[in-house]
Design an enzyme around this catalytic site. Sequence first.
Site: not given
Ligand code: DX5
Ligand code: ZN
Length: 229
Positions: A12, A37, A39, A41, A70, A72, A141, A149, A176, A178, A199
């Site tokens: 990501s 990936h 993201d 938002m 993705h 959001m 998710m 992170g 997606d 952690g 991360s």
């Molecule tokens: C969270 C995102 C993830 C995020 C994952 O809202 O959709 O894609 O970047 O990041 P890590 O791998 O650090 O949890």
């Molecule tokens: Zn994502």
Amino acid sequence: MTFDRKIKIAPSILAADFANFGAECAAIEAQGADWVHVDVMDGHFVPNITFGPATCAAIRPHIKGVMDVHLMIAPVDPYIDAFAAAGADVITAHVEAGPHIHRTLQAIRAAGARAGIALNPGTPASAVEPLLDMIDLVCVMTVNPGFGGQKFIDMTDKVCALRRMIGDRPIHIEIDGGVDPDTAPLVARAGADVLVAGSAVFRGGSVSNPEPYGDNIRAIRAAAEGVYA
Ligand code: DX5
Ligand code: ZN
């Protein structure tokens, strides 16, 4: 885009250098990433803001493989054509983002992209059941969306239920949030094939020192594939 259930690592770029997306995408692909990936938002559906279709279009020429977008955001529908035109291979919308997910999935496929549906941790697997013939990917998710992170939330039972529900259909299960070498085996064993990691991929590296990206990607892949050994 061909379909298979092999483990795919999808870094990501939320964890990349935002001033250097082009070079970051090229670096992670050179270091073994399968998908990229992206993201998006909006500060409304989730509490954070990233970027929109213009940034996706600018990134696209720097990605050789699959661009996995993705969303959001809410609403989704007014922006689908713009993300498809930006070159998204997969466009994933959240089932929680509005009352008309069925219409949204139709619109994604009509725009020429693969359609994904994302489920927040509080949303059950059963939400996917009426939509199975309309989707190419389910994103489970394992954090509440909005930030990188965060700590992994165990959704193993949901992934197992989805895997059973999907059967032989060509639908990817993506995880997606952690994901790292400790959590990857749990979801791989349950049937996931696309592992998003922010991360855990970007830590320790940079565009001028990309080898740690490769080490991190290999560590996640080895941990996930190890469950089959
Ligand atoms: C969270 C995102 C993830 C995020 C994952 O809202 O959709 O894609 O970047 O990041 P890590 O791998 O650090 O949890
Ligand atoms: Zn994502």
